[in-house]
Design an enzyme around this catalytic site. Structure first.
Site, short mmCIF file in Angstrom:
data_model
loop_
_atom_site.label_atom_id
_atom_site.label_comp_id
_atom_site.label_asym_id
_atom_site.label_seq_id
_atom_site.Cartn_x
_atom_site.Cartn_y
_atom_site.Cartn_z
NE ARG A 168 -2.04 -1.90 3.32
CZ ARG A 168 -2.48 -2.19 4.53
NH1 ARG A 168 -3.74 -1.98 4.82
NH2 ARG A 168 -1.69 -2.69 5.44
NE ARG A 209 8.40 8.38 3.27
CZ ARG A 209 7.21 8.94 3.46
NH1 ARG A 209 6.10 8.26 3.16
NH2 ARG A 209 7.12 10.16 3.91
CG ASP A 212 2.63 6.32 2.65
OD1 ASP A 212 1.46 6.01 2.91
OD2 ASP A 212 3.55 6.28 3.49
#
Lengths: 250, 250
Positions: A55, A203, A57
Site C-alpha cells: 500500500r 523511509r 503512500d
C-alpha cells in the site's frame, strides 16, 4: 463466495506516484487502486475488489507492484493488458496479466518484497530525477551507512521504526533479508528486501542511514535505537518521492 | 563592445523540456533561454544576451546544453551556480559555471554536438520514461537500422533532411562523425554526433531509422533519399519528447 471456476487474475503494475494520493482508495482523491478498480469494473461490469501487494503512500512509485482480483467473466490476459491500459492514465501501466489459482492474494500470498530508495548525492540535482529521487547535496559516509545496514539485517522487532499506532498489525517483528547501499556515479540506491514492512519503515531506515552518513550518529548507536534498545535518537523520515516498490516475490 | 576585462561565462545546463516552448526566447511563452536570461539579469542587474549551443525545440530535453554570456560585474562561478539555481524552476538546472576567454560563444565556438534519441521498444510503455522517450511497441530490425546509420556517417549535403526554408543557413552540408543505434533491454538509443545540425535533422533521421526498422523501406533506398539523390520516400519526423541534447565539444 469464490468457486473453482472463478477467474482470478494477477497484474504486474508500474506507476509514477507523483500525481496520486498513494495506492489505497480514498473518497474524493485520485489513487492508484481507485483508478485501477474503475478500469477493471468498466471491463468486467461487476463489483470487484482489487488487492495490492504494497500500500504505497502518496508520492511513492512502483515498477513491480502486484495486484489481484477475482471476476465472474473471463478476459484473456493479453486483451486485459491492452484494455486496462486504454482506460488508465499514462503514468499508471499494467505491464503483465496472468491467470492464477483462486486462493492467490496479492498481499497475503507475498513472501518477500523489495523497496528501493534513490538519492542524488551531488551539489546540483538532476532535473530528470527530481520526482524520483531525494536530493542530498552534502557528502555521505557510505562505509558508515553500510555498517548500520548490516546491523538491521535479520529478524528483529522494528516497533521503533514504525510511525503508525500498532492497532493494525499483530506483530512488529520483521525479517530483513537484504539491505544494501550502492553508489553509481551521483546516484545512491538503498535496496531493502523483507518479508513485510511496517508503515513508513523504509523511509525511516533511509532517514537513519542519512543521519549516520552525515556523521550525526554512530552506526552502532543508531542500530541500537532502531532495534528498540535505546530511545536516544531522533530520525527524520525520508520524503516519499525517492521510494519505489521494486519487486514482490510469491 | 567587449573588452579584455569583461567577465565571460560558460554554463553547463540540464533541463526537462516537457513544460517549455523550447530553448529560444519567444514573447509570452516560457522558454529555457527566457528563464535563464531572467535569472542572469536579476543577478547582474544589466542587459545581457544569453547564447546557447543548441536551439532545442519545444519538448526537447538537454543534459549537456552549454550557454554563454558576457557581463560587467564579476560573480565567482560557485556562487553563480547556486544563485542561478535558486532563481530557476526545478526542471532547469545549472550544473557548472566557468570563466572563459572573452571570444567564447556557446554556439559559434562549438566544434561538435551530440544528440540522443530514446525509444522504448516494448508492448507497454515505461511510465517513468513517458516524457523522455518515444514508445514504439512494434518489432524493429536493428541490423537494418544500423545499415542506414552507416550510410549517413560522413560529410554529406543533408538538404533533404531539413524541414526549414534554407534562408537561415549558408550551407546544408554537415559532417556526421558518429551515428549509433544501441539496445539496452527495452530501450533503444540513437546517438548522433555532428559538426552541426539542420532544423529537425535528428528527428528526421530517427523517423527514417524507424521506417527502415519496421521494414517499410530498404536502408539503401532510404539512404539515397536522405542524401538527396532520390525523392521517393516520405519520412515522418519523430516527436520531440524522445530527443536530448547530450553533449557539446569545444
Amino acid at each position: 463466495m469464490r468457486t473453482r471456476s472463478d477467474y482470478c487474475c494477477r497484474l504486474l503494475l508500474a506507476y509514477d506516484g507523483t500525481n496520486y494520493a498513494g495506492w489505497q482508495i480514498q473518497p474524493g482523491r485520485d489513487t492508484i487502486q481507485g483508478l485501477l478498480r474503475a478500469a477493471v469494473v468498466k471491463l468486467f461490469d461487476e463489483t470487484i475488489s482489487i488487492h495490492g501487494a504494497g500500500r504505497t503512500d502518496s508520492g511513492v512509485h512502483a515498477c513491480g507492484q502486484v495486484a489481484s482480483f477475482t471476476a465472474k467473466i473471463r478476459i484473456p490476459p493479453t486483451t486485459l493488458v491492452r484494455a486496462l491500459n486504454a482506460n488508465l492514465p499514462e503514468d499508471i501501466r499494467v505491464l503483465k496479466a496472468a491467470l492464477v489459482a483462486p486462493d492467490f492474494h496479492a498481499r497475503f500470498s507475498a513472501r518477500r518484497k523489495e523497496y528501493r530508495y534513490q538519492i542524488v548525492n551531488a551539489v546540483v540535482m538532476d532535473p530528470f530525477l527530481r520526482t524520483h529521487a531525494l536530493h542530498h547535496p552534502r557528502k555521505l559516509d557510505l562505509a558508515a551507512m553500510r555498517r548500520l545496514a548490516r546491523l538491521l539485517v535479520g529478524r528483529h522487532d522494528f516497533a521503533a521504526l514504525s510511525s503508525k499506532p500498532h492497532r493494525e498489525v499483530k506483530t512488529t517483528v520483521r525479517t530483513i533479508s537484504r539491505l544494501s547501499v550502492q553508489r553509481d556515479g551521483n546516484l545512491i540506491t538503498v535496496a531493502v528486501e523483507a518479508d513485510g514492512f511496517l508503515y513508513k519503515m523504509v523511509r525511516t531506515i533511509v532517514g537513519a542511514l542519512l543521519k549516520v552518513g552525515r556523521g550525526e550518529a554512530a552506526p552502532e548507536e543508531m542500530g541500537a535505537y532502531l532495534l528498540g534498545r535505546k530511545r536516544t535518537h531522533f530520525v527524520t523520515t525520508a520524503p516519499p518521492h525517492g521510494l519505489i516498490l521494486w519487486n514482490v516475490w510469491y
